[in-house]
Design a protein around this motif. Sequence first.
Motif, PDB file in Angstrom:
ATOM      1  N   LEU A  95       0.831  -1.216   0.083  1.00 16.33           N
ATOM      2  CA  LEU A  95       0.011  -0.068   0.165  1.00 16.33           C
ATOM      3  C   LEU A  95       0.912   1.309  -0.087  1.00 16.33           C
ATOM      4  N   GLU A  96       2.144   1.176   0.889  1.00 16.41           N
ATOM      5  CA  GLU A  96       3.006   2.340   0.637  1.00 16.41           C
ATOM      6  C   GLU A  96       3.313   2.623  -0.715  1.00 16.41           C
ATOM      7  N   LEU A  97       3.745   1.495  -1.264  1.00 14.17           N
ATOM      8  CA  LEU A  97       4.340   1.639  -2.637  1.00 14.17           C
ATOM      9  C   LEU A  97       3.295   2.264  -3.429  1.00 14.17           C
ATOM     10  N   LEU A  98       2.133   1.813  -3.509  1.00  8.52           N
ATOM     11  CA  LEU A  98       1.100   2.300  -4.618  1.00  8.52           C
ATOM     12  C   LEU A  98       0.902   3.891  -4.096  1.00  8.52           C
ATOM     13  N   ALA A  99       1.112   4.351  -2.900  1.00 10.88           N
ATOM     14  CA  ALA A  99       0.881   5.583  -2.855  1.00 10.88           C
ATOM     15  C   ALA A  99       2.327   6.505  -2.725  1.00 10.88           C
ATOM     16  N   ASP A 100       3.196   5.890  -3.182  1.00 11.23           N
ATOM     17  CA  ASP A 100       4.590   6.583  -3.474  1.00 11.23           C
ATOM     18  C   ASP A 100       4.450   7.752  -3.939  1.00 11.23           C
ATOM     19  N   PRO A 101       4.561   9.028  -3.828  1.00 11.98           N
ATOM     20  CA  PRO A 101       4.552  10.153  -4.701  1.00 11.98           C
ATOM     21  C   PRO A 101       5.649  10.170  -6.028  1.00 11.98           C
ATOM     22  N   ARG A 102       6.664   9.273  -5.807  1.00 13.66           N
ATOM     23  CA  ARG A 102       7.400   9.292  -7.038  1.00 13.66           C
ATOM     24  C   ARG A 102       6.734   8.461  -8.143  1.00 13.66           C
ATOM     25  N   TYR A 103       5.862   7.691  -8.030  1.00 13.79           N
ATOM     26  CA  TYR A 103       5.410   6.821  -8.940  1.00 13.79           C
ATOM     27  C   TYR A 103       3.936   7.162  -9.461  1.00 13.79           C
ATOM     28  N   GLN A 104       3.608   6.853 -10.653  1.00 15.21           N
ATOM     29  CA  GLN A 104       2.259   6.572 -11.162  1.00 15.21           C
ATOM     30  C   GLN A 104       1.937   5.250 -11.481  1.00 15.21           C
ATOM     31  N   PRO A 105       1.110   4.573 -10.382  1.00 15.59           N
ATOM     32  CA  PRO A 105       0.968   3.169 -10.591  1.00 15.59           C
ATOM     33  C   PRO A 105      -0.120   3.066 -11.817  1.00 15.59           C
ATOM     34  N   VAL A 106      -0.140   1.861 -12.378  1.00 18.17           N
ATOM     35  CA  VAL A 106      -1.361   1.437 -13.464  1.00 18.17           C
ATOM     36  C   VAL A 106      -1.127  -0.045 -13.497  1.00 18.17           C
ATOM     37  N   VAL A 107      -2.185  -0.613 -12.970  1.00 20.41           N
ATOM     38  CA  VAL A 107      -2.373  -2.142 -13.404  1.00 20.41           C
ATOM     39  C   VAL A 107      -2.521  -2.755 -14.861  1.00 20.41           C
ATOM     40  N   VAL A 128       1.949  -2.376 -12.491  1.00 18.74           N
ATOM     41  CA  VAL A 128       1.512  -3.391 -11.413  1.00 18.74           C
ATOM     42  C   VAL A 128       1.099  -4.662 -12.342  1.00 18.74           C
ATOM     43  N   LEU A 129       1.839  -5.858 -12.141  1.00 16.04           N
ATOM     44  CA  LEU A 129       1.433  -6.756 -12.887  1.00 16.04           C
ATOM     45  C   LEU A 129       0.992  -8.006 -11.743  1.00 16.04           C
ATOM     46  N   LEU A 130       0.105  -8.714 -12.326  1.00 19.08           N
ATOM     47  CA  LEU A 130      -0.357  -9.615 -11.460  1.00 19.08           C
ATOM     48  C   LEU A 130       0.224 -11.178 -11.965  1.00 19.08           C
ATOM     49  N   ASP A 131       1.200 -11.626 -11.181  1.00 16.65           N
ATOM     50  CA  ASP A 131       2.048 -13.007 -11.678  1.00 16.65           C
ATOM     51  C   ASP A 131       1.421 -14.133 -11.412  1.00 16.65           C
ATOM     52  N   ALA A 132       0.582 -14.839 -11.801  1.00 19.92           N
ATOM     53  CA  ALA A 132      -0.217 -15.966 -11.831  1.00 19.92           C
ATOM     54  C   ALA A 132      -0.641 -16.704 -13.192  1.00 19.92           C
ATOM     55  N   THR A 133      -1.368 -17.965 -12.752  1.00 15.22           N
ATOM     56  CA  THR A 133      -1.811 -18.518 -14.178  1.00 15.22           C
ATOM     57  C   THR A 133      -3.179 -17.392 -14.374  1.00 15.22           C
ATOM     58  N   TRP A 134      -3.533 -17.706 -15.598  1.00 12.85           N
ATOM     59  CA  TRP A 134      -4.679 -16.833 -15.922  1.00 12.85           C
ATOM     60  C   TRP A 134      -5.927 -16.757 -15.213  1.00 12.85           C
ATOM     61  N   THR A 135      -6.145 -18.117 -14.773  1.00 11.84           N
ATOM     62  CA  THR A 135      -7.364 -18.300 -13.899  1.00 11.84           C
ATOM     63  C   THR A 135      -6.962 -17.503 -12.537  1.00 11.84           C
ATOM     64  N   GLU A 136      -5.986 -17.669 -11.828  1.00 11.35           N
ATOM     65  CA  GLU A 136      -5.628 -16.975 -10.650  1.00 11.35           C
ATOM     66  C   GLU A 136      -5.471 -15.542 -10.789  1.00 11.35           C
ATOM     67  N   ALA A 137      -5.021 -15.044 -11.872  1.00 12.25           N
ATOM     68  CA  ALA A 137      -4.837 -13.696 -12.041  1.00 12.25           C
ATOM     69  C   ALA A 137      -6.336 -12.879 -12.155  1.00 12.25           C
ATOM     70  N   ARG A 138      -7.185 -13.745 -12.735  1.00  9.85           N
ATOM     71  CA  ARG A 138      -8.839 -13.067 -12.941  1.00  9.85           C
ATOM     72  C   ARG A 138      -9.396 -12.924 -11.397  1.00  9.85           C
ATOM     73  N   PRO A 167      -5.775   3.231 -12.636  1.00 10.63           N
ATOM     74  CA  PRO A 167      -6.096   3.125 -14.052  1.00 10.63           C
ATOM     75  C   PRO A 167      -5.729   1.500 -14.303  1.00 10.63           C
ATOM     76  N   VAL A 168      -6.382   1.095 -15.685  1.00  8.22           N
ATOM     77  CA  VAL A 168      -6.020  -0.344 -16.045  1.00  8.22           C
ATOM     78  C   VAL A 168      -5.518  -0.220 -17.410  1.00  8.22           C
ATOM     79  N   LEU A 169      -4.078  -0.242 -17.583  1.00  9.06           N
ATOM     80  CA  LEU A 169      -3.640  -0.636 -18.934  1.00  9.06           C
ATOM     81  C   LEU A 169      -3.901  -1.807 -19.565  1.00  9.06           C
ATOM     82  N   SER A 170      -4.566  -1.337 -20.698  1.00 14.05           N
ATOM     83  CA  SER A 170      -5.148  -2.792 -21.480  1.00 14.05           C
ATOM     84  C   SER A 170      -4.345  -2.895 -22.505  1.00 14.05           C
TER      85      SER A 170
END
Length: 238
Positions: A95-107, A134-144, A157-160
């Motif tokens: 949570l601290e990383l996602l709120a870090d002002p140095r970064y602009q996170p995107v899923v 922000v990457l979800l590292d898992a099998t496709w079923t797990e990632a969903r 935001p979600v980068l598609s």
Amino acid sequence: MPHAVARLRDARLARSAKPFIARGSRTARCVRCRVASSHCFCDWLPCVPTHSAVCLIMHDIEPLKPSNTGWLIADIVADTYAFTWNRTEVEPALLELLADPRYQPVVVFPGEYAEPERVVSAVEVADDKRPLFVLLDATWTEARKMFRKSPYLNRLPVLSLQAEVLSRYRLRRSTRSEHLCTAEVAALCLGLAGDEQGAGALDNWLDAFTDHYLAAKHHRTPDPDDATHQALAALGRG
């Protein structure tokens, strides 16, 4: 110093009640690159600068799998962070990383699974910030499942990605060839963010990893003069 995924793997092993038995577990592997010691490719690790950062949220056993490609991202991208996903709890450091002002996170996730107003197709970052993919590292079923059950990601935001390539990854099978492995996704993200050298290095590092991994399995010797190895050699060693 071990990178973030290596540290996560060590922490996961430390709390294991029983040993994790991976396929090919009888093979003596290099601790650094996870390939059979006879086919270690550590000497080819390139050193390239990257402006982007990566946050890996990993399903429980992913760091333990020799075939995991999130590890390769951490090899190349210096600012890689790794956390274990938990359905009921979230690590304060994440949570601290996602709120870090140095970064602009995107899923990074297919837009069809997110509200339309959250979906973006390009990397747009303020001048005083750096992109944090922000990457979800898992099998496709797990990632969903992880995407649906991680409310702390809902404000991002979600980068598609509109990938026009088919996966080259050959160590795990997917029923759909357009499903890219985590390292391939990260390389596309780096390219979109202007980190072309990092993107190329990661692509070649993945290819070298796959080549050495399969060469050990099939008892053949990788060609150090092929295009992949020569591209890595041209980047300089880490």
